[in-house]
Design a protein around this motif. Sequence first.
Motif, PDB file in Angstrom:
ATOM      1  N   GLN A  25      14.301   5.207  -2.416  1.00  0.00           N
ATOM      2  CA  GLN A  25      13.207   5.905  -3.061  1.00  0.00           C
ATOM      3  C   GLN A  25      11.974   4.999  -3.007  1.00  0.00           C
ATOM      4  N   PRO A  26      10.785   5.583  -2.816  1.00  0.00           N
ATOM      5  CA  PRO A  26       9.570   4.753  -2.814  1.00  0.00           C
ATOM      6  C   PRO A  26       9.456   3.901  -4.076  1.00  0.00           C
ATOM      7  N   ARG A  27       9.905   4.472  -5.183  1.00  0.00           N
ATOM      8  CA  ARG A  27       9.829   3.712  -6.430  1.00  0.00           C
ATOM      9  C   ARG A  27      10.714   2.468  -6.378  1.00  0.00           C
ATOM     10  N   GLN A  28      11.882   2.589  -5.751  1.00  0.00           N
ATOM     11  CA  GLN A  28      12.762   1.424  -5.618  1.00  0.00           C
ATOM     12  C   GLN A  28      12.074   0.323  -4.829  1.00  0.00           C
ATOM     13  N   VAL A  29      11.379   0.739  -3.772  1.00  0.00           N
ATOM     14  CA  VAL A  29      10.659  -0.247  -2.949  1.00  0.00           C
ATOM     15  C   VAL A  29       9.580  -0.924  -3.786  1.00  0.00           C
ATOM     16  N   GLU A  60       0.862  -1.184   0.000  1.00  0.00           N
ATOM     17  CA  GLU A  60       0.000   0.000   0.000  1.00  0.00           C
ATOM     18  C   GLU A  60       0.901   1.237   0.000  1.00  0.00           C
ATOM     19  N   PRO A  61       0.400   2.344  -0.513  1.00  0.00           N
ATOM     20  CA  PRO A  61       1.226   3.560  -0.631  1.00  0.00           C
ATOM     21  C   PRO A  61       1.872   3.993   0.688  1.00  0.00           C
ATOM     22  N   GLU A  62       1.102   3.895   1.793  1.00  0.00           N
ATOM     23  CA  GLU A  62       1.671   4.354   3.079  1.00  0.00           C
ATOM     24  C   GLU A  62       2.843   3.472   3.480  1.00  0.00           C
ATOM     25  N   ARG A  63       2.654   2.187   3.298  1.00  0.00           N
ATOM     26  CA  ARG A  63       3.711   1.253   3.686  1.00  0.00           C
ATOM     27  C   ARG A  63       4.940   1.452   2.796  1.00  0.00           C
ATOM     28  N   LYS A  64       4.693   1.725   1.559  1.00  0.00           N
ATOM     29  CA  LYS A  64       5.799   1.940   0.622  1.00  0.00           C
ATOM     30  C   LYS A  64       6.647   3.138   1.077  1.00  0.00           C
ATOM     31  N   VAL A  65       5.972   4.233   1.403  1.00  0.00           N
ATOM     32  CA  VAL A  65       6.682   5.440   1.815  1.00  0.00           C
ATOM     33  C   VAL A  65       7.424   5.186   3.118  1.00  0.00           C
ATOM     34  N   LYS A  66       6.751   4.492   4.028  1.00  0.00           N
ATOM     35  CA  LYS A  66       7.354   4.220   5.340  1.00  0.00           C
ATOM     36  C   LYS A  66       8.614   3.358   5.179  1.00  0.00           C
ATOM     37  N   LEU A  67       8.465   2.310   4.390  1.00  0.00           N
ATOM     38  CA  LEU A  67       9.613   1.426   4.154  1.00  0.00           C
ATOM     39  C   LEU A  67      10.758   2.177   3.493  1.00  0.00           C
ATOM     40  N   ALA A  68      10.412   2.990   2.517  1.00  0.00           N
ATOM     41  CA  ALA A  68      11.432   3.746   1.802  1.00  0.00           C
ATOM     42  C   ALA A  68      12.185   4.655   2.765  1.00  0.00           C
TER      43      ALA A  68
END
Length: 275
Positions: A92-96, A78-86
Motif C-alpha cells: 500500500q502507498p501508505r506502507q511505503v 514524492e507522491p508519484e514515487r510512492k505510488v510507483k514503489l508501492a
Amino acid sequence: MKRFGSSESLGALVSNFPSKEEVKLAKDKYGYSKEFQAMLDSLEQEDIGEEMSGKKRRLSSEQVKALERSFEVENKLEPERKVKLAEELGLQPRQVAIWFQNRRARWKTKQLERDYSVLKADYDGLKHNFDSLERQNKALAEKLSQLKAKLFTEGAESNGSAKEESPISTCKSSENIEVEFKNLKTKDGSSDGDSNEVLMKEESNGNSSLGYNNNNNNSSSSNSMVNWFQLSESRSVAAGKGFQGQLVRMEEQSLFTTDESCNFFSVDQAPSLHW
DNA sequence: TTGTGTTTTATTGCCTCC
DNA sequence: GGAGGCAATAAAACACAA
C-alpha cells in the motif's frame, strides 16, 4: 487522507498476500486433490483469522532491499514515487510512506550518534592537549622559582660589596629573564635555528594541530624550558591559533610587564580557555 | 522454553506549508 | 482545511542468553 479507518490499515497488513478471491479462483481453475484442497482451506481460514486479528507482518527482504535502494537515492518521497514503489513492491502507498518515515527517523538517530562520536573525539584531543600544557606550565613555574631563588642567593652574596646597587626586586625584570634564558639556550648548545626542527619533529609525530610531545614531560626542566621557547618562536611563524597563539603574540609584542612575567607561569592563574 | 532486550511496523497527535 | 512531516509511543516480530 492522513487519518484512516481500521479497515484500511488491515488491508495494508495483508496486501502482499493472495486474496481470498485469488485462492478460490485457483481452486476452481486447477481442481486440486483433496489433501491440497484441505490445505488451501486451512490457509484460507488462517488468512481470514490474521486479517481479523490485525497482526503486523514484516516486509520481505526483497521489499526492504528495494526500499533501501530508493531511500539511498532520495530520502524524501514524492507522491508519484510512492505510488510507483508501492505498485512495484505490492504494498500500500501508505506502507511505503510509513517505511520512509521510520527510515528517516533511524537515519537521524544514527547521524546523531556519529556527530556525537566526532565531537567526543575532538574534545578528548583538546583535553589531552590542555592537560599536557598544564603539566608543562607547572614544570616551568617550578624551574622559574628555582632560578629566582638561585639569583637571590647570588645577589645576597655579592650584596656586601655593592650595597648602593638597587635592591633586587622579588621578581626579575623581563630583560634579565630573557638574558638568562638566552644563556641557558647557549649552554644547552642549541641555537635559534633549531626552532623549526623542533616544530618539524613535533609535526612529524602527528601533533601538528595543537600538541606538545608528551615524551618531553620527563625531560630535564631546563630542556623543557628551552623547548618552550623554541616552540613559541616556531609557533609565532606557524601562526598558531587560540591559546598558544595568544601567548606567542603577547611575547612578541612585549606585552609582559614585570609582574605579568612573574605570574605568567603561575599554575594558580592558568589562563581560562573558552572552548 | 521462556524471559528480556532490540528492531520493525504502525498509530496518534501536533505542527507547518500551501 | 487538506496533505505531509516528525516525535513519541504501542505492539508485534525477532534474537538470544539462561
